[in-house]
Write an enzyme that holds these catalytic residues in place. Structure first.
Site, mmCIF file in Angstrom:
data_model
loop_
_atom_site.group_PDB
_atom_site.id
_atom_site.type_symbol
_atom_site.label_atom_id
_atom_site.label_comp_id
_atom_site.label_asym_id
_atom_site.label_seq_id
_atom_site.Cartn_x
_atom_site.Cartn_y
_atom_site.Cartn_z
ATOM 1 N N PHE A 7 35.991 47.115 12.159
ATOM 2 C CA PHE A 7 36.609 46.812 13.834
ATOM 3 C C PHE A 7 37.652 48.138 14.689
ATOM 4 C CE2 PHE A 7 35.639 42.242 13.181
ATOM 5 C CZ PHE A 7 34.975 41.852 14.200
ATOM 6 N N ASP A 8 37.003 48.702 15.240
ATOM 7 C CA ASP A 8 37.105 50.018 15.769
ATOM 8 C C ASP A 8 38.633 49.230 16.440
ATOM 9 O OD1 ASP A 8 38.316 52.582 16.065
ATOM 10 O OD2 ASP A 8 37.494 52.115 18.249
ATOM 11 N N LYS A 9 39.948 49.616 16.595
ATOM 12 C CA LYS A 9 40.697 49.569 17.075
ATOM 13 C C LYS A 9 40.798 48.831 18.356
ATOM 14 C CE LYS A 9 45.188 50.535 17.352
ATOM 15 N NZ LYS A 9 45.536 50.694 18.390
ATOM 16 N N THR B 296 38.278 47.576 21.611
ATOM 17 C CA THR B 296 37.755 46.962 20.275
ATOM 18 C C THR B 296 38.554 45.571 20.115
ATOM 19 O OG1 THR B 296 36.250 47.996 19.228
ATOM 20 C CG2 THR B 296 35.725 46.143 19.343
ATOM 21 N N VAL C 178 31.846 47.203 14.597
ATOM 22 C CA VAL C 178 31.994 46.860 15.580
ATOM 23 C C VAL C 178 32.661 48.114 16.566
ATOM 24 C CG1 VAL C 178 32.226 45.820 17.661
ATOM 25 C CG2 VAL C 178 31.182 44.526 15.785
#
Length: 652
Positions: A324-326, A329, A526
């Protein structure tokens, strides 16, 4: 229909009226050959010219063989039932297709357009151009993508983004700035073609023509989704290439063995061989995967999840890890100012005036937070004008105010220049980092003015989403971020990822995904699909958040969540696994039917019965696939809690 009528007429003429075959019965059966075989012949010729021998080819060979031994009725019923089966398949599959085609009907045909100072006039949507102002009356559909310039209303976006609750809309504060930052505008300012206005009147400035609207792109992508064949479909295609020649060889062996080993007359042996040919035809096998993929893609689209074909749909259900990108997201991607710390030899007023002047030229989310939260704290008389802004990737920005150079960036920007922070800023920087803030250091000319801290709040739903994904047997969660490691660790602990990796430039994110995919293949990522698009492309499945608001995100990902809703990810994974399960069920049933029918032909089952069972099994396979249209209906967010975006208050 025509094939059925002529076949029935031929049977009546031969058996009820007792007419000789050479006469009306033969004429009716020949007509059945024509009507039942017309489309089959076209398909068979087309595939054969491409070097592919498929089911249609086998059926034509069997029908021709029946005619050669005088079994015109058997050949006619073969083509009639085969064409009937195809017609019923098309009818059944149209249920899934209608879910897709219904999207194309959402946009209105005309729109009220205000140009200049003229009164609004009705024009076809095809004639709307970028920059036009469309007037949307209450309870009517919005004709084009754009941003709100006047009016307040709630808009039902379920058809495009899948959001079940109408989204409140309000005008942008600065239309000129909005035109430059369309993709980063808040949801409250954006409008999409095909969505339904509520009780207020809205005026919307158009940012995309009808052909380029989000709705049009979604319809085009979903229509072509089945062109991206899934791994299973690719295997079936390869399987059929050698299976059909093997069947032809098996039929020839059956004919020879029946004649020369068992001593059957040629006509009986040939009829048996043709029956075996029909029994071995993998009708249901050919439609098993495409039917499930089409239904799965259609079901996802109705829930605001755009899946670009069978490959990502099938692969998502097998992922072992998710990255996951922070920002945007797992967090809201809407940071707020949390601290303002001037240097010992600078004033807060000088720091804020310089920072706001520079950041007002940028469209970065952090810049927007600075301007939003600190702009009102700079009196008009103290405002400055910056020029020549340019970004330093992964570090910050540089600009000019008068003849002085301005640098606004992270610690890396100054460390690389071997410039040391003043003592008080070093201490403040370390303390702010420990609390999870992202810090921007401001330097004007040869002296530091201070630093400003911002923080991006985690989504309350992030932790719930990760728990829901663990229940689907996704084993590892990794967060990657361009923020420093301490910020990444703070957010990672809050949402519950297994590993948080910070201090990453865009190229570093690509490298990390490459390493993770080698360890946890297949892996999904994501993100927002814009600045992290290269990393998403390197993952086995790239999932983009809020793609309805970004053309880039819509085009670069494998799966697009049309709304900014992380809670759709567990639904997409469950749908993927359900689709794979349906495909497996269909393949097992299809192959079992072929084996049973081949055995039954040697026990005396005739061609008509074989075709009837084949087409019946095909319909069962299609019906099984169509169950996906109702998969988890109304449960796209089951078990996921949501929250509103945080309210940002200016620091006082």
């Amino acid at each position: 229909m025509a094939a059925g009528i002529t076949y029935a007429s031929g049977m009546i003429a031969e058996y009820a009226l007792g007419l000789p075959m050479i006469g009306w019965p033969l004429a009716f059966f020949l007509a059945t050959y024509f009507f039942g075989g017309y489309f089959t012949i076209r398909t068979a010729i087309s595939s054969t010219l491409r070097g592919k021998f498929e089911v249609d080819f086998l059926m034509l060979v069997a029908a021709l063989g029946a005619a050669l031994i005088g079994q015109w009725g058997e050949g006619a019923v073969l083509l009639f039932l085969f064409s009937l089966g195809h017609a019923l398949e098309e009818y059944a599959l149209s249920r899934a297709s209608k879910s897709i085609e219904a999207l194309a009907e959402l946009a209105p045909r005309t729109a009220l357009v205000r140009r200049g100072d003229n009164e609004p006039g009705e024009v076809p949507v095809e004639e709307i151009i970028v920059g036009d102002i469309v007037v949307v009356r209450p309870n009517s559909r919005i004709p084009s993508d754009g941003f709100v310039v006047s009016g307040l209303s709630a808009v039902d976006q379920a058809a495009v983004t899948g959001e079940s609750i109408p989204v409140e809309k309000e005008p942008v504060a600065d239309p000129g700035r909005a035109r430059l930052t369309v993709d980063t505008l808040p949801a409250a300012n954006r409008a999409f073609a095909g969505t339904v206005n509520g009780s207020g009147v809205l005026e919307i400035e158009v940012t995309a023509t009808a052909a380029d609207s989000t709705l049009s792109k979604v319809v085009d992508l979903v229509r072509t989704a089945d062109q991206a064949a899934s791994p299973t479909q690719q295997f079936i295609d390869r399987f059929q290439r050698w299976y059909v020649p093997v069947v032809i060889l098996g039929v020839a062996v059956t004919l020879l063995v029946s004649m020369y080993v068992f001593g059957q007359p040629f006509a009986d042996a040939f009829y048996l061989a043709m029956t075996v040919l029909v029994a071995a035809s993998p009708c249901a096998l050919a439609i098993a995967t495409p039917a499930a993929v089409l239904a799965g893609v259609a079901r996802a689209a109705r829930a605001g999840v755009l899946v670009k074909g069978g490959a990502p749909l099938e692969t998502l259900g097998r992922v072992k890890a998710m990255a996951f990108d922070k920002t945007g997201t797992l967090t809201w991607g809407a940071p707020r100012v949390t601290s303002v710390i001037p240097a010992d030899d600078a004033t807060e007023a000088d720091l804020l005036a310089t920072l706001v002047a520079v950041e007002s030229l940028s469209d970065h989310p952090l810049a927007s937070a600075i301007v939003r939260d600190l702009g009102d704290r700079v009196p008009t008389s103290q405002r400055l004008e910056a020029t020549d802004l340019h970004a330093v990737v992964g570090r910050g920005v540089r600009a000019s105010i008068g003849d002085q150079s301005i640098e606004v960036g992270n610690l890396r920007m100054f460390d690389e220049q071997q410039i040391t922070l003043p003592a008080n800023l070093q201490q403040a920087y370390a303390q702010a980092l420990d609390s999870g803030q992202t810090l921007m250091i401001v330097r004007r000319g040869d002296r530091f003015l201070g630093l400003v801290g911002v923080m991006d709040a985690s989504r309350a739903e992030s932790a719930h989403v990760l728990r829901a994904l663990r229940e689907t047997n996704v084993g590892q969660f990794i967060m990657i971020s361009g923020d420093n490691q301490r910020v990444a660790d703070a957010v990672g602990r809050d949402v519950g990822v297994d590993t948080a990796i910070g201090d990453l430039l865009p190229e570093d994110k690509v490298e990390q995904i490459t390493r993770l995919s080698e360890r946890y293949r297949p892996i999904a990522m994501v993100g927002d699909g814009v600045n992290d698009a290269p990393a998403m492309a390197r993952a086995n499945v790239g999932i983009s958040m809020g793609a309805a608001g970004s053309t880039v995100a819509l085009e670069t990902c494998d799966i697009a969540l049309m709304s900014d809703d992380l809670g759709r990810v567990p639904f997409a994974v469950r749908l993927s696994r359900a689709t794979s399960q349906i495909i497996r069920q269909n393949l097992i049933a299809s192959l079992a039917i072929v084996v049973i029918l081949i055995a039954a032909t040697f026990l005396g089952l005739n061609i008509g019965a074989v075709v009837l069972v084949h087409e019946g099994s095909t319909l069962i396979v299609v019906a099984n696939a169509l169950r996906l249209l109702n998969f988890d209906k109304g449960k796209e967010h089951a078990g996921i809690e949501h929250e509103d975006k945080p309210v940002h208050l200016s620091e006082g």
